[in-house]
Design an enzyme around this catalytic site. Structure first.
Site, PDB file in Angstrom:
ATOM      1  N   GLY A  76       0.840  -1.473  -0.023  1.00 53.12           N
ATOM      2  CA  GLY A  76       0.201  -0.212   0.030  1.00 53.12           C
ATOM      3  C   GLY A  76       0.806   1.221   0.003  1.00 53.12           C
ATOM      4  CB  SER A 133       0.114   4.161  -4.562  1.00 51.69           C
ATOM      5  OG  SER A 133      -0.967   3.960  -4.084  1.00 51.69           O
ATOM      6  NE  ARG A 134      -4.639   7.198   0.019  1.00 50.57           N
ATOM      7  CZ  ARG A 134      -5.971   7.262   0.134  1.00 50.57           C
ATOM      8  NH1 ARG A 134      -6.219   7.896  -0.991  1.00 50.57           N
ATOM      9  NH2 ARG A 134      -6.447   6.988   1.084  1.00 50.57           N
ATOM     10  CG  ASP A 181      -6.893  -7.052  -2.897  1.00 56.88           C
ATOM     11  OD1 ASP A 181      -6.708  -7.022  -1.404  1.00 56.88           O
ATOM     12  OD2 ASP A 181      -8.091  -6.930  -3.151  1.00 56.88           O
ATOM     13  CB  VAL A 182      -2.361  -7.224   1.008  1.00 58.75           C
ATOM     14  CG1 VAL A 182      -1.384  -6.240   0.549  1.00 58.75           C
ATOM     15  CG2 VAL A 182      -3.495  -6.393   1.745  1.00 58.75           C
ATOM     16  CG  ASN A 223       1.626   1.604   4.866  1.00 59.87           C
ATOM     17  OD1 ASN A 223       1.444   2.286   5.747  1.00 59.87           O
ATOM     18  ND2 ASN A 223       0.998   1.806   3.607  1.00 59.87           N
ATOM     19  CE1 TYR A 274      -7.479   1.384  10.375  1.00 60.82           C
ATOM     20  CE2 TYR A 274      -7.570   2.324  12.662  1.00 60.82           C
ATOM     21  CZ  TYR A 274      -6.897   2.138  11.387  1.00 60.82           C
ATOM     22  OH  TYR A 274      -5.541   2.679  11.369  1.00 60.82           O
ATOM     23  CB  ALA A 319     -11.517  -5.480  16.253  1.00 63.67           C
ATOM     24  CE  LYS A 340      -4.747  -0.463  11.240  1.00 67.22           C
ATOM     25  NZ  LYS A 340      -3.436  -1.024  10.229  1.00 67.22           N
TER      26      LYS A 340
HETATM   27  P1  NAD Z   1      -3.853   5.752   3.017  1.00 66.78           P
HETATM   28  O1  NAD Z   1      -5.238   5.301   2.774  1.00 66.78           O
HETATM   29  O2  NAD Z   1      -3.574   7.130   2.513  1.00 66.78           O
HETATM   30  O3  NAD Z   1      -3.140   4.516   2.607  1.00 66.78           O
HETATM   31  C1  NAD Z   1      -3.532   3.288   2.627  1.00 66.78           C
HETATM   32  C2  NAD Z   1      -2.816   2.511   1.708  1.00 66.78           C
HETATM   33  O4  NAD Z   1      -3.058   1.102   1.545  1.00 66.78           O
HETATM   34  C3  NAD Z   1      -3.164   3.176   0.255  1.00 66.78           C
HETATM   35  O5  NAD Z   1      -2.249   3.277  -0.650  1.00 66.78           O
HETATM   36  C4  NAD Z   1      -4.278   1.928  -0.399  1.00 66.78           C
HETATM   37  O6  NAD Z   1      -4.579   2.035  -1.567  1.00 66.78           O
HETATM   38  C5  NAD Z   1      -3.647   0.831   0.289  1.00 66.78           C
HETATM   39  N1  NAD Z   1      -4.628  -0.652   0.217  1.00 66.78           N
HETATM   40  C6  NAD Z   1      -5.633  -0.553   1.031  1.00 66.78           C
HETATM   41  N2  NAD Z   1      -6.265  -1.767   0.916  1.00 66.78           N
HETATM   42  C7  NAD Z   1      -5.115  -2.308   0.079  1.00 66.78           C
HETATM   43  C8  NAD Z   1      -5.135  -3.802  -0.405  1.00 66.78           C
HETATM   44  N3  NAD Z   1      -6.267  -4.648  -0.297  1.00 66.78           N
HETATM   45  N4  NAD Z   1      -4.034  -4.397  -1.042  1.00 66.78           N
HETATM   46  C9  NAD Z   1      -3.107  -3.397  -1.180  1.00 66.78           C
HETATM   47  N5  NAD Z   1      -3.204  -2.112  -0.786  1.00 66.78           N
HETATM   48  C10 NAD Z   1      -4.297  -1.698  -0.274  1.00 66.78           C
HETATM   49  O7  NAD Z   1      -3.824   5.462   4.576  1.00 66.78           O
HETATM   50  P2  NAD Z   1      -2.392   5.982   5.616  1.00 66.78           P
HETATM   51  O8  NAD Z   1      -2.919   6.851   6.797  1.00 66.78           O
HETATM   52  O9  NAD Z   1      -1.202   6.182   4.651  1.00 66.78           O
HETATM   53  O10 NAD Z   1      -2.294   4.484   6.401  1.00 66.78           O
HETATM   54  C11 NAD Z   1      -1.287   3.593   6.219  1.00 66.78           C
HETATM   55  C12 NAD Z   1      -1.279   2.343   7.353  1.00 66.78           C
HETATM   56  O11 NAD Z   1      -1.227   3.491   8.367  1.00 66.78           O
HETATM   57  C13 NAD Z   1      -2.752   1.767   7.561  1.00 66.78           C
HETATM   58  O12 NAD Z   1      -2.528   0.471   8.000  1.00 66.78           O
HETATM   59  C14 NAD Z   1      -3.384   2.512   8.608  1.00 66.78           C
HETATM   60  O13 NAD Z   1      -4.303   1.926   9.261  1.00 66.78           O
HETATM   61  C15 NAD Z   1      -2.200   2.923   9.324  1.00 66.78           C
HETATM   62  N6  NAD Z   1      -2.658   4.167  10.487  1.00 66.78           N
HETATM   63  C16 NAD Z   1      -2.964   5.334   9.834  1.00 66.78           C
HETATM   64  C17 NAD Z   1      -3.228   6.556  10.867  1.00 66.78           C
HETATM   65  C18 NAD Z   1      -3.593   7.723  10.446  1.00 66.78           C
HETATM   66  O14 NAD Z   1      -4.037   8.571  11.109  1.00 66.78           O
HETATM   67  N7  NAD Z   1      -3.499   8.223   9.024  1.00 66.78           N
HETATM   68  C19 NAD Z   1      -3.039   6.024  12.083  1.00 66.78           C
HETATM   69  C20 NAD Z   1      -2.610   4.738  12.581  1.00 66.78           C
HETATM   70  C21 NAD Z   1      -2.411   4.008  11.698  1.00 66.78           C
END
Ligand code: NAD
Length: 248
Positions: free
Chosen positions: A12, A14-15, A63-64, A90, A156, A158, A160
């Site tokens: 994941g 790409s962003r 797709d993971v 991630n 979500y 649960a 994590k």
């Molecule tokens: P984001 O939505 O910007 O990025 C998530 C990425 O995961 C996206 O690129 C998405 O396309 C990819 N993804 C989703 N489902 C997928 C799949 N089935 N297969 C492959 N890729 C997939 O979110 P983020 O904030 O960058 O989150 C990254 C990680 O950090 C996540 O696990 C999120 O739960 C965790 N997180 C985020 C925050 C926050 O506040 N942003 C806080 C704690 C934890």
């Protein structure tokens, strides 16, 4: 931290946080595999940025949560590089919904991505790490898995919480050559939180000792530490990166 010529897969990426992690590894000399689910254009952009640092970078759609997709991704990486040194799990999703309105499909999608997905990618990658007697796995969980305080994200939270437990079991399964740890960010400034109301985000910010959300890079730095040999005696652990939370 030196990751020269290490082969690093960031799911994941790409962003958001994943992109930041991928870019940081590339700056430290790694060959990075950018994984994406559907946004090919953004993945290509990250790949181009990383390639500009002079290191090998490819992007792979997978797709993971789908076993055949994960298997094919890992096979492509092994065919090209012959090894995987670092895996960062991630990829994750969060679907906000009222407790009583939440669809069972939301539960399945969330658990399949955030939990089963980590199991699948770790299973296929861990097999090679065991064989090569070297590997680092870092899972991105969340403080939501520790301090539940928002019933709009029960699934979500649960997922994590379970990921913190899965991290320990993966550490056991892949011992003694593979370190498996997790990072639990609090609020991070990414698109994942873009749909939440400004008022709610303001209230949440007020609970943070540092009075701001994290930048993705601040999470990435801890991920690189855990993936480095500096953290070689840390295993099965989860580290919070949350700016300090006020316990009210
Ligand atoms: P984001 O939505 O910007 O990025 C998530 C990425 O995961 C996206 O690129 C998405 O396309 C990819 N993804 C989703 N489902 C997928 C799949 N089935 N297969 C492959 N890729 C997939 O979110 P983020 O904030 O960058 O989150 C990254 C990680 O950090 C996540 O696990 C999120 O739960 C965790 N997180 C985020 C925050 C926050 O506040 N942003 C806080 C704690 C934890």
């Amino acid at each position: 931290m030196n990751f020269l010529d290490k082969v690093v897969l960031v799911t994941g990426s790409s962003r958001g946080i994943g992109r930041s992690i991928a870019v940081k590894f590339a700056k430290e000399g790694a060959n990075v595999i950018v994984n994406y689910k559907s946004d090919h254009k953004s993945a290509e952009t990250v790949t181009e940025i990383i390639s500009s640092y002079g290191h090998d970078c490819i992007c792979i759609q997978a797709d993971v949560s789908k076993e055949s997709s994960v298997k094919s991704m890992v096979e492509q990486i092994i065919e090209k590089y012959g090894r995987i040194d670092v895996l960062v799990n991630n990829a994750g999703i969060a679907i906000d919904a009222d407790f009583n309105e939440r669809k069972i499909k939301d539960w399945h999608d969330t658990l399949d991505t955030n939990l089963v997905g980590v199991y699948l990618v770790s299973k296929y990658v861990g097999k090679y790490m065991k064989e090569q007697e070297y590997g680092k796995i870092v899972n991105i969980t969340s403080t939501n898995g520790m301090d539940t305080m928002y019933t709009y994200s029960v699934d979500y939270d649960a997922s994590k919480a379970a990921l913190i437990n899965l991290t320990k079991n993966l550490a056991i399964e892949f011992s003694p050559y593979v370190n498996v740890n997790a990072v639990a960010p609090g609020w991070v400034d990414t698109e994942m939180n873009a749909d939440l109301s400004k008022e709610y985000l303001r209230e949440e910010k007020a609970k943070i000792l540092l009075q701001r959300f994290a930048e993705p890079e601040e999470v990435a730095e801890v991920v690189l530490f855990l993936a480095s040999d500096k953290a070689r005696y840390i295993d099965g652990e989860t580290i919070r990166v949350d700016g300090g939370i006020k316990l009210l």
